[in-house]
Design an enzyme around this catalytic site. Structure first.
Site, short mmCIF file in Angstrom:
data_model
loop_
_atom_site.label_atom_id
_atom_site.label_comp_id
_atom_site.label_asym_id
_atom_site.label_seq_id
_atom_site.Cartn_x
_atom_site.Cartn_y
_atom_site.Cartn_z
N ASN A 13 0.87 -1.18 0.00
CA ASN A 13 0.00 0.00 0.00
C ASN A 13 0.91 1.23 0.00
O ASN A 13 1.51 1.56 1.02
CB ASN A 13 -0.89 -0.05 1.26
CG ASN A 13 -1.70 1.20 1.45
OD1 ASN A 13 -1.79 2.05 0.56
ND2 ASN A 13 -2.30 1.33 2.63
N LYS A 15 0.10 4.26 -0.27
CA LYS A 15 -0.54 5.45 0.31
C LYS A 15 -0.30 6.67 -0.59
O LYS A 15 -0.23 6.52 -1.80
CB LYS A 15 -0.05 5.66 1.75
CG LYS A 15 -0.17 4.38 2.58
CD LYS A 15 -0.02 4.58 4.06
CE LYS A 15 -0.18 3.24 4.75
NZ LYS A 15 -0.14 3.34 6.20
N HIS A 103 -9.52 1.03 4.56
CA HIS A 103 -8.27 1.20 5.30
C HIS A 103 -8.53 2.12 6.49
O HIS A 103 -9.32 3.05 6.40
CB HIS A 103 -7.20 1.79 4.37
CG HIS A 103 -5.84 1.79 5.01
ND1 HIS A 103 -5.46 2.76 5.91
CD2 HIS A 103 -4.81 0.92 4.92
CE1 HIS A 103 -4.23 2.47 6.35
NE2 HIS A 103 -3.82 1.36 5.76
N GLU A 105 -6.99 4.54 7.64
CA GLU A 105 -6.80 5.97 7.36
C GLU A 105 -8.03 6.54 6.66
O GLU A 105 -8.38 7.71 6.86
CB GLU A 105 -5.51 6.17 6.53
CG GLU A 105 -4.27 5.95 7.39
CD GLU A 105 -3.05 5.42 6.66
OE1 GLU A 105 -3.00 5.51 5.41
OE2 GLU A 105 -2.15 4.90 7.34
N GLU A 175 -5.46 -5.11 10.37
CA GLU A 175 -4.45 -4.06 10.60
C GLU A 175 -4.78 -3.32 11.89
O GLU A 175 -5.58 -2.37 11.88
CB GLU A 175 -4.45 -3.07 9.44
CG GLU A 175 -4.10 -3.70 8.11
CD GLU A 175 -3.48 -2.67 7.17
OE1 GLU A 175 -2.36 -2.91 6.69
OE2 GLU A 175 -4.11 -1.62 6.94
N GLY A 181 2.31 2.16 10.72
CA GLY A 181 3.25 3.27 10.57
C GLY A 181 3.94 3.67 11.87
O GLY A 181 4.56 4.73 11.95
N SER A 217 3.30 -2.17 10.29
CA SER A 217 4.75 -2.19 10.51
C SER A 217 5.41 -3.51 10.13
O SER A 217 6.36 -3.95 10.79
CB SER A 217 5.08 -1.81 11.96
OG SER A 217 4.63 -0.50 12.24
P1 PGA Z 1 2.76 0.25 7.60
O1 PGA Z 1 1.30 0.45 6.94
O2 PGA Z 1 3.33 -1.02 7.03
O3 PGA Z 1 3.53 1.46 7.17
O4 PGA Z 1 2.55 0.17 9.07
C1 PGA Z 1 0.45 -0.65 6.74
C2 PGA Z 1 -0.84 -0.18 6.13
O5 PGA Z 1 -1.31 0.90 6.48
O6 PGA Z 1 -1.44 -0.88 5.29
#
Ligand code: PGA
Length: 265
Positions: A13, A15, A103, A105, A175, A181, A217
């Site tokens: 992803n 983003k 997601h 976010e 997640e 993140g 992460s």
């Molecule tokens: P990250 O993000 O690996 O940077 O923690 C995962 C995601 O949001 O799908």
């Protein structure tokens, strides 16, 4: 538990990162690495999810490689006066195969709800796109002991009014929001426990077929342990999917699981 019909999936992803030319360079580095470092491996499904404007370039750049392309969001309507939105038929026509839905976010910053996730997942399926439905609890919810309730609610809402045959086509990504993140990994046994709980929320006849990914992460140093868990079928990777030197070892981790599954089948 039968795992033989489940695919291993490693999805990146991106983003809101990468210009079109940066996207092209990353795909070319990944294709080169897959062709050399990963030659002869039992590859997992590899899905790159760039921004909308990079989709045409990335779809064309992955041709001839084993990589597939996903969008990060879509509208649930097919077309209309909805300024700024992108619809499933447009993604499908481009050659996109997957779409990330719900997601955290999007839930946190863009008003995505359990109900909109359900509408979008069903619309994606009706156009032949594979929805990667994201679920996961916040830190507050985990600390309050409501992880299982939150995740079960999100999964059940996402598949509401979906036929069993359609449920069998979806992918779920667990997640935990507090692990995204932040560099904080959810411990693999705990991630596996929640993935198993997610499986128990799916219709019994389809549950064993649905790939359930872990995200939050994921790094080259964590992937092997994650891929050894019986109910974690792959990874949805954010930060570490932006650099070929980090994403390739993660794909390699997926390949190990993929091989194990193919020998069990
Ligand atoms: P990250 O993000 O690996 O940077 O923690 C995962 C995601 O949001 O799908």
């Amino acid at each position: 538990m039968s795992t033989k019909s489940r695919k291993t999936i490693i999805a990146g992803n991106w983003k809101m990162h990468k210009t079109v030319s940066e996207a092209r360079a990353l795909v070319s580095a990944l294709a080169a690495g897959i062709g050399s470092e990963l030659a002869g491996e039992t590859l997992p499904d590899i899905v790159l999810c760039p921004t909308f404007i990079c989709l045409p370039e990335v779809v064309s750049a992955v041709k001839g490689s084993p990589m597939q392309v996903g969008a990060q969001n879509m509208d649930y309507r097919d077309s209309g006066a909805y300024t700024g939105e992108v619809a499933a038929p447009m993604l499908k026509d481009l050659g996109v195969t997957h779409v990330v839905i719900g997601h955290s976010e999007r839930r946190q910053y863009f008003g995505e709800t359990d109900a909109s996730v359900n509408l979008k997942a069903k619309a994606a399926l009706s156009h032949g796109l594979i929805p990667i439905v994201c679920v996961g609890e916040t830190l507050e919810e985990r600390e309050a002991g409501s992880t299982d309730d939150v995740v079960s609610r999100q999964v059940k809402a996402a598949i509401k009014d979906m036929s069993d045959a359609d449920v069998a086509k979806i992918v779920v990504a667990y997640e935990p929001v507090w692990a995204i993140g932040t560099g904080k990994n959810c411990e693999s046994p705990e991630a596996n426990r929640v993935c198993k709980l997610i499986r128990s929320c799916l219709p019994a006849s389809q549950a064993d077929m649905v790939p359930i990914l872990y995200g939050g992460s994921v790094k080259p140093s964590t992937i092997d342990e994650q891929m050894q868990q019986p109910d974690i079928d792959g990874a949805l990777v954010g930060g570490a999917s932006l650099k070929a030197e980090e994403f390739l070892p993660i794909i390699k981790g997926g390949a190990k699981r993929s091989k194990l599954m193919s020998t069990k089948a």
